[in-house]
Design a protein around this motif. Sequence first.
Motif, mmCIF file in Angstrom:
data_model
loop_
_atom_site.group_PDB
_atom_site.id
_atom_site.type_symbol
_atom_site.label_atom_id
_atom_site.label_comp_id
_atom_site.label_asym_id
_atom_site.label_seq_id
_atom_site.Cartn_x
_atom_site.Cartn_y
_atom_site.Cartn_z
ATOM 1 N N VAL A 60 0.848 -1.195 0.000
ATOM 2 C CA VAL A 60 0.000 0.000 0.000
ATOM 3 C C VAL A 60 0.886 1.249 0.000
ATOM 4 N N THR A 61 0.547 2.237 -0.817
ATOM 5 C CA THR A 61 1.148 3.561 -0.723
ATOM 6 C C THR A 61 0.046 4.547 -0.341
ATOM 7 N N VAL A 62 0.391 5.433 0.614
ATOM 8 C CA VAL A 62 -0.570 6.419 1.099
ATOM 9 C C VAL A 62 0.106 7.780 1.042
ATOM 10 N N ASN A 63 -0.415 8.691 0.229
ATOM 11 C CA ASN A 63 0.190 10.005 0.040
ATOM 12 C C ASN A 63 -0.824 11.115 0.312
ATOM 13 N N HIS A 64 -0.356 12.188 0.986
ATOM 14 C CA HIS A 64 -1.184 13.381 1.197
ATOM 15 C C HIS A 64 -2.589 13.015 1.678
ATOM 16 N N THR A 65 -2.627 12.200 2.692
ATOM 17 C CA THR A 65 -3.905 11.695 3.193
ATOM 18 C C THR A 65 -4.050 12.030 4.677
ATOM 19 N N ILE A 66 -5.299 12.246 5.119
ATOM 20 C CA ILE A 66 -5.607 12.620 6.493
ATOM 21 C C ILE A 66 -6.274 11.454 7.208
ATOM 22 N N PHE A 67 -5.763 11.144 8.407
ATOM 23 C CA PHE A 67 -6.415 10.195 9.298
ATOM 24 C C PHE A 67 -6.964 11.000 10.474
ATOM 25 N N GLU A 68 -8.274 11.196 10.498
ATOM 26 C CA GLU A 68 -8.862 11.997 11.565
ATOM 27 C C GLU A 68 -8.829 11.251 12.901
ATOM 28 N N LYS A 69 -9.181 11.956 13.965
ATOM 29 C CA LYS A 69 -9.022 11.435 15.324
ATOM 30 C C LYS A 69 -9.707 10.094 15.532
ATOM 31 N N ILE A 70 -10.892 9.918 14.994
ATOM 32 C CA ILE A 70 -11.635 8.666 15.229
ATOM 33 C C ILE A 70 -11.093 7.520 14.372
ATOM 34 N N ALA A 71 -10.202 7.819 13.449
ATOM 35 C CA ALA A 71 -9.589 6.753 12.640
ATOM 36 C C ALA A 71 -8.446 6.085 13.395
ATOM 37 N N HIS A 72 -8.657 5.836 14.703
ATOM 38 C CA HIS A 72 -7.580 5.279 15.518
ATOM 39 C C HIS A 72 -7.401 3.788 15.233
ATOM 40 N N ALA A 73 -6.283 3.265 15.739
ATOM 41 C CA ALA A 73 -5.922 1.869 15.449
ATOM 42 C C ALA A 73 -5.992 1.626 13.941
ATOM 43 N N GLY A 74 -5.410 2.523 13.191
ATOM 44 C CA GLY A 74 -5.669 2.578 11.751
ATOM 45 C C GLY A 74 -4.994 1.537 10.906
ATOM 46 N N ILE A 75 -3.740 1.151 11.253
ATOM 47 C CA ILE A 75 -2.971 0.277 10.361
ATOM 48 C C ILE A 75 -2.367 -0.831 11.208
ATOM 49 N N TRP A 76 -3.041 -1.961 11.253
ATOM 50 C CA TRP A 76 -2.606 -3.109 12.056
ATOM 51 C C TRP A 76 -2.470 -4.325 11.156
ATOM 52 N N TYR A 77 -1.484 -5.177 11.481
ATOM 53 C CA TYR A 77 -1.277 -6.446 10.769
ATOM 54 C C TYR A 77 -1.082 -6.227 9.269
ATOM 55 N N THR A 78 -0.421 -5.137 8.919
ATOM 56 C CA THR A 78 -0.238 -4.766 7.518
ATOM 57 C C THR A 78 1.234 -4.882 7.139
ATOM 58 N N ASP A 79 1.498 -5.253 5.891
ATOM 59 C CA ASP A 79 2.862 -5.461 5.429
ATOM 60 C C ASP A 79 3.123 -4.655 4.168
ATOM 61 N N ASP A 80 4.269 -3.976 4.131
ATOM 62 C CA ASP A 80 4.727 -3.206 2.983
ATOM 63 C C ASP A 80 3.816 -2.011 2.733
ATOM 64 N N LEU A 81 4.015 -0.980 3.566
ATOM 65 C CA LEU A 81 3.229 0.252 3.432
ATOM 66 C C LEU A 81 4.159 1.450 3.436
ATOM 67 N N GLN A 82 3.937 2.367 2.507
ATOM 68 C CA GLN A 82 4.665 3.624 2.446
ATOM 69 C C GLN A 82 3.682 4.768 2.672
ATOM 70 N N MET A 83 3.993 5.610 3.658
ATOM 71 C CA MET A 83 3.136 6.751 3.983
ATOM 72 C C MET A 83 3.956 8.025 3.834
ATOM 73 N N THR A 84 3.504 8.942 2.979
ATOM 74 C CA THR A 84 4.262 10.153 2.670
ATOM 75 C C THR A 84 3.364 11.386 2.733
ATOM 76 N N ASP A 85 3.848 12.433 3.412
ATOM 77 C CA ASP A 85 3.137 13.712 3.477
ATOM 78 C C ASP A 85 1.722 13.554 4.017
ATOM 79 N N CYS A 86 1.574 12.754 5.052
ATOM 80 C CA CYS A 86 0.263 12.513 5.645
ATOM 81 C C CYS A 86 0.131 13.218 6.992
ATOM 82 N N SER A 87 -1.118 13.540 7.347
ATOM 83 C CA SER A 87 -1.438 14.156 8.634
ATOM 84 C C SER A 87 -2.312 13.183 9.417
ATOM 85 N N VAL A 88 -1.811 12.773 10.593
ATOM 86 C CA VAL A 88 -2.485 11.730 11.364
ATOM 87 C C VAL A 88 -2.869 12.293 12.728
#
Length: 288
Positions: A60-88
Amino acid sequence: MKKYQDQYFEGERPLFAEADAKITGTTFGKGESPLKESRNIDLEHSIFKWKYPLWYSKHVTVNHTIFEKIAHAGIWYTDDLQMTDCSVQASKTFRRSSHLTLTNDHFSNAGETLWNCDHIKIDHVQANGSYFGMNSHDIYIDHLDLIGNYAFDGAKNVEVHHSTFVTKDAFWNCENVTIYDSVINGEYLAWNTKNLTLINCTIESDQGLCYIDHLTMRHCRLLETDLAFEYCQNIDAEIDSKITSVKNPISGKIHAKSIGQLIMDSTKVDPAKTTIITDTKTTKEKSA
């Protein structure tokens, strides 16, 4: 590759097991696990508003993306992820995940983030929250600015460059940690750790650097650091500043500009096993 552009999804698992998809400008509203079990996802300029966005996902690639407060426990048991320029804004963002690359991201509520993860690369990241990086291993860090206590408790195989830590009880119970050209501010630094190396670092820590086995320091400065090295063994420390006080090291060598107070209690340690060298004779010795 399937494309989703400027869409809105809500409800539980709207894109469950989605594969080979590009998702742009899309909002995931109320509803758990929108991309659970997804594969080969390219996600950009999107928003997650609810819980558990990317569980059991791969590639998964995630770019310029927002994870709002209720999006907690967002990325679990995941493999090979790139997150760039994101606000969490969410806490507990990574858990039991592997092969993570985080670049130019901001974690405003990073409590309990990056727990039990491995093969992590962090580059120009800002984070605020306690218990960051707990029990994770194989970590490479360049330019991490972290505020929050108990950072990297139980971590293994960590290399850090050009970073700033404002955190008490940082790097406890760790193994194989090397930190270069960084600033560490906080009480009780690195207790119960094995194989800690600090190079060109500036440290301020009340009762810091105690209970360590194999501590190496080169060209470090200790600012108002007192009761240092208590029950440390196999020390090899070259300090380019005064040390406020040193208490009961077990073994090794400490070379500093000066030591304000040296406490060696022969009922607790054998003073002959530690060599103390100072450039100026300002040390005041106490027997206990």
